[in-house]
Design a protein around this motif. Structure first.
Motif, PDB file in Angstrom:
ATOM      1  N   MET A 179       1.496  -7.281 -11.176  1.00 46.78           N
ATOM      2  CA  MET A 179       2.945  -7.462 -10.321  1.00 46.78           C
ATOM      3  C   MET A 179       2.780  -6.162  -9.483  1.00 46.78           C
ATOM      4  SD  MET A 179       6.210  -7.636 -12.891  1.00 46.78           S
ATOM      5  CE  MET A 179       5.600  -6.558 -14.253  1.00 46.78           C
ATOM      6  N   ALA A 180       1.871  -5.138  -9.198  1.00 45.00           N
ATOM      7  CA  ALA A 180       1.653  -4.217  -8.319  1.00 45.00           C
ATOM      8  C   ALA A 180       0.691  -4.884  -7.153  1.00 45.00           C
ATOM      9  CB  ALA A 180       0.928  -3.012  -8.799  1.00 45.00           C
ATOM     10  N   ALA A 181      -0.446  -5.601  -7.545  1.00 43.93           N
ATOM     11  CA  ALA A 181      -1.286  -6.184  -6.800  1.00 43.93           C
ATOM     12  C   ALA A 181      -1.109  -7.359  -5.953  1.00 43.93           C
ATOM     13  CB  ALA A 181      -2.521  -6.688  -7.803  1.00 43.93           C
ATOM     14  N   VAL A 182       0.215  -7.955  -6.256  1.00 40.09           N
ATOM     15  CA  VAL A 182       0.641  -9.127  -5.432  1.00 40.09           C
ATOM     16  C   VAL A 182       0.975  -8.971  -4.062  1.00 40.09           C
ATOM     17  CG1 VAL A 182       1.132 -10.672  -7.516  1.00 40.09           C
ATOM     18  CG2 VAL A 182       2.912  -9.293  -6.594  1.00 40.09           C
ATOM     19  N   LEU A 183       1.541  -7.457  -4.014  1.00 39.80           N
ATOM     20  CA  LEU A 183       1.898  -6.979  -2.613  1.00 39.80           C
ATOM     21  C   LEU A 183       0.966  -6.180  -2.131  1.00 39.80           C
ATOM     22  CD1 LEU A 183       5.770  -6.660  -2.966  1.00 39.80           C
ATOM     23  CD2 LEU A 183       4.683  -8.706  -2.098  1.00 39.80           C
ATOM     24  N   ALA A 184      -0.310  -6.063  -2.611  1.00 38.98           N
ATOM     25  CA  ALA A 184      -1.253  -4.958  -2.225  1.00 38.98           C
ATOM     26  C   ALA A 184      -2.026  -5.845  -0.840  1.00 38.98           C
ATOM     27  CB  ALA A 184      -2.298  -4.526  -3.202  1.00 38.98           C
ATOM     28  N   THR A 188      -7.524  -8.245  -4.775  1.00 41.96           N
ATOM     29  CA  THR A 188      -7.759  -7.359  -5.978  1.00 41.96           C
ATOM     30  C   THR A 188      -8.205  -8.618  -7.139  1.00 41.96           C
ATOM     31  OG1 THR A 188      -5.703  -6.407  -5.886  1.00 41.96           O
ATOM     32  CG2 THR A 188      -6.591  -6.182  -8.050  1.00 41.96           C
ATOM     33  N   THR A 189      -9.176  -7.875  -7.994  1.00 38.28           N
ATOM     34  CA  THR A 189     -10.021  -8.683  -9.012  1.00 38.28           C
ATOM     35  C   THR A 189      -9.933  -7.845 -10.143  1.00 38.28           C
ATOM     36  OG1 THR A 189     -11.718  -9.522  -7.461  1.00 38.28           O
ATOM     37  CG2 THR A 189     -11.914  -9.674  -9.743  1.00 38.28           C
ATOM     38  N   ILE A 190      -9.128  -8.552 -11.234  1.00 39.08           N
ATOM     39  CA  ILE A 190      -9.129  -7.775 -12.643  1.00 39.08           C
ATOM     40  C   ILE A 190      -9.707  -8.603 -13.543  1.00 39.08           C
ATOM     41  CG2 ILE A 190      -7.177  -7.153 -14.285  1.00 39.08           C
ATOM     42  CD1 ILE A 190      -4.924  -7.523 -12.022  1.00 39.08           C
ATOM     43  N   TYR A 191     -10.669  -7.893 -14.147  1.00 41.58           N
ATOM     44  CA  TYR A 191     -11.535  -8.525 -15.176  1.00 41.58           C
ATOM     45  C   TYR A 191     -11.065  -7.906 -16.599  1.00 41.58           C
ATOM     46  CZ  TYR A 191     -16.098 -10.271 -17.325  1.00 41.58           C
ATOM     47  OH  TYR A 191     -16.623 -11.080 -17.842  1.00 41.58           O
ATOM     48  N   ASN A 192     -11.313  -8.566 -17.792  1.00 40.22           N
ATOM     49  CA  ASN A 192     -10.932  -7.904 -19.136  1.00 40.22           C
ATOM     50  C   ASN A 192      -9.241  -7.969 -18.981  1.00 40.22           C
ATOM     51  OD1 ASN A 192     -11.167  -7.587 -21.811  1.00 40.22           O
ATOM     52  ND2 ASN A 192     -11.085  -5.378 -21.278  1.00 40.22           N
ATOM     53  N   VAL A 222      -8.025 -13.312 -10.048  1.00 40.18           N
ATOM     54  CA  VAL A 222      -8.214 -12.953  -8.564  1.00 40.18           C
ATOM     55  C   VAL A 222      -6.872 -12.981  -7.692  1.00 40.18           C
ATOM     56  CG1 VAL A 222      -9.495 -13.242  -6.312  1.00 40.18           C
ATOM     57  CG2 VAL A 222     -10.378 -13.615  -8.774  1.00 40.18           C
ATOM     58  N   ILE A 223      -6.435 -11.941  -7.260  1.00 43.55           N
ATOM     59  CA  ILE A 223      -5.138 -11.836  -6.496  1.00 43.55           C
ATOM     60  C   ILE A 223      -5.257 -11.383  -5.130  1.00 43.55           C
ATOM     61  CG2 ILE A 223      -3.058 -10.763  -6.469  1.00 43.55           C
ATOM     62  CD1 ILE A 223      -3.543 -10.008  -9.272  1.00 43.55           C
ATOM     63  N   GLU A 224      -4.648 -12.322  -4.082  1.00 43.44           N
ATOM     64  CA  GLU A 224      -4.705 -12.147  -2.789  1.00 43.44           C
ATOM     65  C   GLU A 224      -3.422 -11.489  -2.439  1.00 43.44           C
ATOM     66  OE1 GLU A 224      -6.753 -11.668   0.561  1.00 43.44           O
ATOM     67  OE2 GLU A 224      -7.655 -12.716  -1.117  1.00 43.44           O
TER      68      GLU A 224
END
Length: 436
Positions: A179-184, A188-192, A222-224
């Motif tokens: 939820m933080a990364a969607v507006l960054a 953002t790539t989050i593994y695990n 993976v979040i753009e």
């Protein structure tokens, strides 16, 4: 403090509809803070923890409108961020662990988020490091007030996408970071990453609001980042933990029960795990039918060794159902080892089952061996206290199968996760009364 009085030993019969998923609802409700536009959410369960979070959102300035049973709209277009530093928020936020997930959306949209150390079940250490380490990697500054147990993160210049490998596949931690990364700014790539159905639902909802999240359902997200999100309409899944609870109830009381509209594709290993305990359950459309059965026999491994039921991150077996499995095994034919890996205090309620006559050996805080009675010896009624949500429902199931009248105190714990449970159980023949 309210109590349940339960007259056990009666067979039940009928249909039961699962409530909306508690764990999903807590994530989805926090996500409404990401947009000033209206979000409609359906199938929200009417339970204490969810209602507490809705109250926190209202106090924060979210316009909440109830459309009907389980259906609400939320509009976060004029928030009072001063509430986050108020004594009222410190009191309300600390009583609900799910409140931690408001931090990610607030940080993303407003550049700051605060939270008192959240409460919840007393089931062992439940670290928040994953949440805050993720925020820090996105560019936030972290601070902690030890005297007031108050956490804060600030990003006055906004968040920036990055690569991160989570130290654990935390469901709420992943949700908060997503939820933080969607507006960054950037990728953002989050593994695990956790990939439970609840998290998948959150990602689908965010995508419907305009987010760009790829890899939904996997442990690599993976979040753009996008500039803003819009409104949407979302429906919460049926609660898989409640569905598992009803399967256990049917087996322990040797009852015929049909669980309606269970969303089979989101149940994972739950049906197969109960089948390994010898419980017959059939798929009828999107329902689960458990026929009346005189007993059930626990399978062994192919080499003849004792079956172990343990928890694991999705798609492994959910830790929230291990307490139910343990209770069900007390009347099975055969033995089983229950291995609760994630929380070191969740098995301590077995002393109450031992008082009822169950044959359980608590090996250590994480493991218990259960030797089933095969219904040759009934559990005996007793007076007990519900220590947490899942232990509470397990004790309730034990009481419904026991000989005599049992009393369960501190049922507010059960109400945190199960909607109008006494009324719904009476509708299928249970003899249960709520005493104030």
């Amino acid at each position: 403090m309210a109590t349940f009085q339960i007259e056990g030993g009666h067979k039940l019969k009928g249909e039961i509809n699962p409530q909306g998923a508690k764990n999903e609802a807590l994530q989805i409700l926090c996500a409404v803070l990401l947009t000033p536009e209206t979000v409609q959410i359906d199938n929200i369960p009417d339970i204490r923890d969810v209602n507490k979070l809705i109250q926190i959102l209202e106090n924060l300035g979210v316009k909440v409108k109830k459309l009907g049973k389980g259906s609400y709209t939320f509009t976060a277009d004029n928030l009072d961020l001063n509430y986050l530093e108020s004594d009222l928020f410190k009191q309300e936020g600390s009583s609900l662990r799910g409140s931690i997930m408001i931090v990610g959306p607030l940080l993303a949209r407003f550049g700051k988020g605060y939270i008192p150390r959240p409460g919840g079940d007393k089931i062992g250490r439940r670290r928040l490091d994953t949440h805050f380490e993720g925020f820090i990697k996105l560019g936030a500054d972290f601070r902690y007030n030890k005297e007031e147990h108050f956490y804060g993160v600030d990003a006055p210049n906004g968040l920036t996408g990055t690569y991160m490998l989570l130290d654990q596949a935390s469901v709420t931690g992943t949700a908060n970071i997503v939820m933080a990364a969607v507006l960054a700014k950037g990728k953002t790539t989050i593994y695990n990453a956790a990939c439970e159905p609840y998290l998948q639902q959150l990602c689908r909802m965010l995508n419907s609001m305009g987010a760009k999240i790829e890899g939904v359902g996997s442990n690599l997200l993976v979040i753009e980042g996008v500039e803003s999100l819009g409104g949407c309409t979302h429906r919460v899944l049926p609660d898989m933990i409640e569905i598992g609870s009803w399967i256990g109830l049917a087996a322990m009381t040797r009852s015929e029960i049909t669980i309606k509209n269970v969303s089979w594709e989101n149940l994972g290993l739950i049906p197969e795990t109960f089948r390994k305990l010898g419980i017959t359950l059939d798929r009828v459309g999107d329902d689960i039918h458990i026929p009346e059965q005189d007993g059930y026999e626990i399978q062994s491994y192919i080499d003849g060794s004792i079956l172990t039921v343990s928890d694991a991150p999705w798609p492994g077996f959910t830790p929230d159902l291990l307490s139910i499995v343990l209770v069900v095994c007390t009347q099975a034919k055969g033995s089983v080892l229950i291995h609760q890996k994630m929380f070191e205090s969740r098995l301590f309620f077995v002393d109450k089952l031992i008082d009822m006559g169950a044959k359980i050996i608590l090996c250590d805080p994480h493991r218990a061996t259960v030797i089933g009675h095969n219904f040759e010896s009934d559990l005996k009624a007793t007076t007990m206290v519900s220590p947490d949500i899942r232990a509470g429902i397990s004790l309730l199931i034990a009481a419904l199968s026991a000989t005599g009248t049992s009393t369960i105190q501190n049922i507010e714990q059960i109400d945190r996760g199960y909607e109008n449970i006494d009324e719904r159980l009476r509708a299928i023949g249970a003899r249960i009364e709520r005493i104030a």
